[in-house]
Design a protein around this motif. Structure first.
Motif, PDB file in Angstrom:
ATOM      1  N   CYS A 105       0.670  -0.699   0.276  1.00 20.09           N
ATOM      2  CA  CYS A 105      -0.163   0.130  -0.134  1.00 20.09           C
ATOM      3  C   CYS A 105       0.942   1.267  -0.180  1.00 20.09           C
ATOM      4  O   CYS A 105       1.943   1.109   0.949  1.00 20.09           O
ATOM      5  CB  CYS A 105      -0.735   0.094   1.006  1.00 20.09           C
ATOM      6  SG  CYS A 105      -1.785   1.297   1.666  1.00 20.09           S
ATOM      7  N   THR A 108       0.882   3.449   3.622  1.00 21.82           N
ATOM      8  CA  THR A 108       2.165   2.232   5.026  1.00 21.82           C
ATOM      9  C   THR A 108       3.480   2.130   4.115  1.00 21.82           C
ATOM     10  O   THR A 108       4.502   2.535   5.175  1.00 21.82           O
ATOM     11  CB  THR A 108       1.181   1.032   4.462  1.00 21.82           C
ATOM     12  OG1 THR A 108      -0.123   0.445   4.697  1.00 21.82           O
ATOM     13  CG2 THR A 108       2.007   0.247   5.360  1.00 21.82           C
ATOM     14  N   ALA A 111       4.867   5.564   5.271  1.00 21.95           N
ATOM     15  CA  ALA A 111       4.622   6.003   6.513  1.00 21.95           C
ATOM     16  C   ALA A 111       5.974   5.605   7.248  1.00 21.95           C
ATOM     17  O   ALA A 111       6.437   5.971   7.806  1.00 21.95           O
ATOM     18  CB  ALA A 111       3.400   5.212   7.227  1.00 21.95           C
ATOM     19  N   VAL A 125      -0.367  10.666   5.700  1.00 16.37           N
ATOM     20  CA  VAL A 125      -0.373   9.659   6.443  1.00 16.37           C
ATOM     21  C   VAL A 125      -1.366   8.775   7.842  1.00 16.37           C
ATOM     22  O   VAL A 125      -2.665   8.731   6.950  1.00 16.37           O
ATOM     23  CB  VAL A 125       1.105   8.369   5.804  1.00 16.37           C
ATOM     24  CG1 VAL A 125       0.328   7.075   7.142  1.00 16.37           C
ATOM     25  CG2 VAL A 125       1.531   8.607   5.086  1.00 16.37           C
ATOM     26  N   SER A 128      -4.893   9.635   5.820  1.00 11.75           N
ATOM     27  CA  SER A 128      -5.662   8.982   5.720  1.00 11.75           C
ATOM     28  C   SER A 128      -5.724   7.865   6.522  1.00 11.75           C
ATOM     29  O   SER A 128      -7.531   7.413   6.455  1.00 11.75           O
ATOM     30  CB  SER A 128      -4.447   7.995   4.754  1.00 11.75           C
ATOM     31  OG  SER A 128      -5.333   6.502   3.913  1.00 11.75           O
ATOM     32  N   TRP A 129      -4.984   7.754   7.926  1.00 12.28           N
ATOM     33  CA  TRP A 129      -5.604   6.708   8.660  1.00 12.28           C
ATOM     34  C   TRP A 129      -6.905   7.162   9.259  1.00 12.28           C
ATOM     35  O   TRP A 129      -7.281   5.697  10.412  1.00 12.28           O
ATOM     36  CB  TRP A 129      -4.758   5.950   9.810  1.00 12.28           C
ATOM     37  CG  TRP A 129      -2.929   5.578   9.322  1.00 12.28           C
ATOM     38  CD1 TRP A 129      -2.957   4.820   7.626  1.00 12.28           C
ATOM     39  CD2 TRP A 129      -1.504   5.073   9.728  1.00 12.28           C
ATOM     40  NE1 TRP A 129      -1.893   4.202   7.291  1.00 12.28           N
ATOM     41  CE2 TRP A 129      -1.115   4.743   8.310  1.00 12.28           C
ATOM     42  CE3 TRP A 129      -1.264   6.006  10.072  1.00 12.28           C
ATOM     43  CZ2 TRP A 129      -0.082   3.546   9.007  1.00 12.28           C
ATOM     44  CZ3 TRP A 129       0.362   5.969  10.294  1.00 12.28           C
ATOM     45  CH2 TRP A 129       1.019   4.267  10.063  1.00 12.28           C
ATOM     46  N   LEU A 163      -7.292  -0.907  12.540  1.00 13.42           N
ATOM     47  CA  LEU A 163      -6.380   0.198  12.180  1.00 13.42           C
ATOM     48  C   LEU A 163      -5.846  -0.105  12.144  1.00 13.42           C
ATOM     49  O   LEU A 163      -4.220  -0.894  10.937  1.00 13.42           O
ATOM     50  CB  LEU A 163      -6.480   0.985  12.107  1.00 13.42           C
ATOM     51  CG  LEU A 163      -5.634   2.871  11.712  1.00 13.42           C
ATOM     52  CD1 LEU A 163      -5.942   2.422  10.099  1.00 13.42           C
ATOM     53  CD2 LEU A 163      -5.523   3.737  12.383  1.00 13.42           C
ATOM     54  N   GLN A 167      -2.839  -1.787   8.304  1.00 10.90           N
ATOM     55  CA  GLN A 167      -1.607  -1.996   8.271  1.00 10.90           C
ATOM     56  C   GLN A 167      -0.180  -1.836   8.339  1.00 10.90           C
ATOM     57  O   GLN A 167       0.535  -2.532   8.040  1.00 10.90           O
ATOM     58  CB  GLN A 167      -1.649  -0.078   9.187  1.00 10.90           C
ATOM     59  CG  GLN A 167      -2.196   1.066   8.793  1.00 10.90           C
ATOM     60  CD  GLN A 167      -2.165   0.498   7.522  1.00 10.90           C
ATOM     61  OE1 GLN A 167      -1.512   1.749   6.764  1.00 10.90           O
ATOM     62  NE2 GLN A 167      -3.184   1.076   6.655  1.00 10.90           N
ATOM     63  N   ARG A 170      -0.605  -4.745   6.230  1.00 11.22           N
ATOM     64  CA  ARG A 170       0.549  -3.946   5.275  1.00 11.22           C
ATOM     65  C   ARG A 170       1.940  -4.922   4.877  1.00 11.22           C
ATOM     66  O   ARG A 170       2.177  -4.854   3.833  1.00 11.22           O
ATOM     67  CB  ARG A 170       0.121  -3.071   4.644  1.00 11.22           C
ATOM     68  CG  ARG A 170      -1.717  -2.488   3.917  1.00 11.22           C
ATOM     69  CD  ARG A 170      -1.909  -3.048   2.764  1.00 11.22           C
ATOM     70  NE  ARG A 170      -3.035  -2.709   2.649  1.00 11.22           N
ATOM     71  CZ  ARG A 170      -3.970  -2.609   1.358  1.00 11.22           C
ATOM     72  NH1 ARG A 170      -3.430  -4.374   1.092  1.00 11.22           N
ATOM     73  NH2 ARG A 170      -5.099  -2.830   1.033  1.00 11.22           N
ATOM     74  N   VAL A 171       2.212  -4.578   6.336  1.00  3.60           N
ATOM     75  CA  VAL A 171       3.578  -4.586   5.983  1.00  3.60           C
ATOM     76  C   VAL A 171       4.482  -5.911   6.058  1.00  3.60           C
ATOM     77  O   VAL A 171       5.161  -6.424   5.784  1.00  3.60           O
ATOM     78  CB  VAL A 171       4.417  -3.769   7.948  1.00  3.60           C
ATOM     79  CG1 VAL A 171       5.877  -4.175   7.909  1.00  3.60           C
ATOM     80  CG2 VAL A 171       4.385  -2.281   7.527  1.00  3.60           C
TER      81      VAL A 171
END
Length: 194
Positions: A105, A108, A111, A125, A128-129, A163, A167, A170-171
């Motif tokens: 993403c 992400t 960030a 960022v 968005s979060w 949330l 994230q 994604r990481v």
């Protein structure tokens, strides 16, 4: 007399977004942008500004166009918890899909790469979060009001946990070759909604 642009700025911005998304900010040079966009350095500067300004414009484009289903899914009338579960499972599936996994993403990625030392990127960022958290919070408030979520569950804390989970998915998805790690974590987190 002003010259007309010999390229489509919207297409060039999309190409820049794709390059930044694939490589990251630091690994993308102006020479890479010139080559990938197929336009001269002077045209890039005249249209978009420097590399950082172009990155911010690309990030803004990503934020404007990414995941239009998010608002629609979490705000749809009817039961709310199925939509939350579907969202978490979709993030997990995307993070383990080979064609999506490595790119991740852009929010992400931004960030992790720029957030700690670039306050302008960090603010985008954070916004968005905040949007995702607010959508989750609203869905969970609805779920509690409709009797889907136990009354003792705190929608604010749950929305924040989800949330952070999304994230993290994604990481971890970018580096892990074990899809079960992500799927198991997502399913365990969803049990907190029961």
């Amino acid at each position: 007399m002003a010259r007309t642009k010999e390229f489509d700025p919207a297409a060039a911005l999309q190409a820049a977004l794709d390059l930044f998304w694939a490589r990251g900010y630091e690994a993308t040079s102006m020479a890479d942008l010139v080559e990938h966009l197929g336009i001269g350095r002077a045209s890039i500067y005249a249209t978009f500004g420097n590399k950082h300004e172009l990155y911010l414009k690309a990030l803004d484009r990503y934020l404007e166009t990414r995941d239009p289903r998010l608002v629609e899914e979490l705000s749809a009338p009817g039961p709310a918890l199925p939509a939350v579960r579907t969202l978490v499972r979709r993030f997990a599936a995307e993070a383990t899909a080979e064609n999506e996994r490595l790119r991740g993403c852009l929010v992400t990625n931004s960030a992790a790469e720029l957030g700690p030392h670039d306050p302008v990127v960090a603010r985008r960022v954070e916004l968005s979060w905040e949007q995702i958290e607010t959508l989750l919070y609203a869905a969970l408030i609805r779920a509690r009001a409709q009797g889907e979520l136990p009354a003792d569950r705190d929608p604010r804390s749950l929305s924040r946990m989800l949330l952070v989970l999304l994230q993290g998915i994604r990481v971890v998805g970018k580096a892990s070759t074990d899809p079960a790690r992500i799927r198991d974590a997502a399913e365990e987190a969803l049990r907190l909604l029961d």
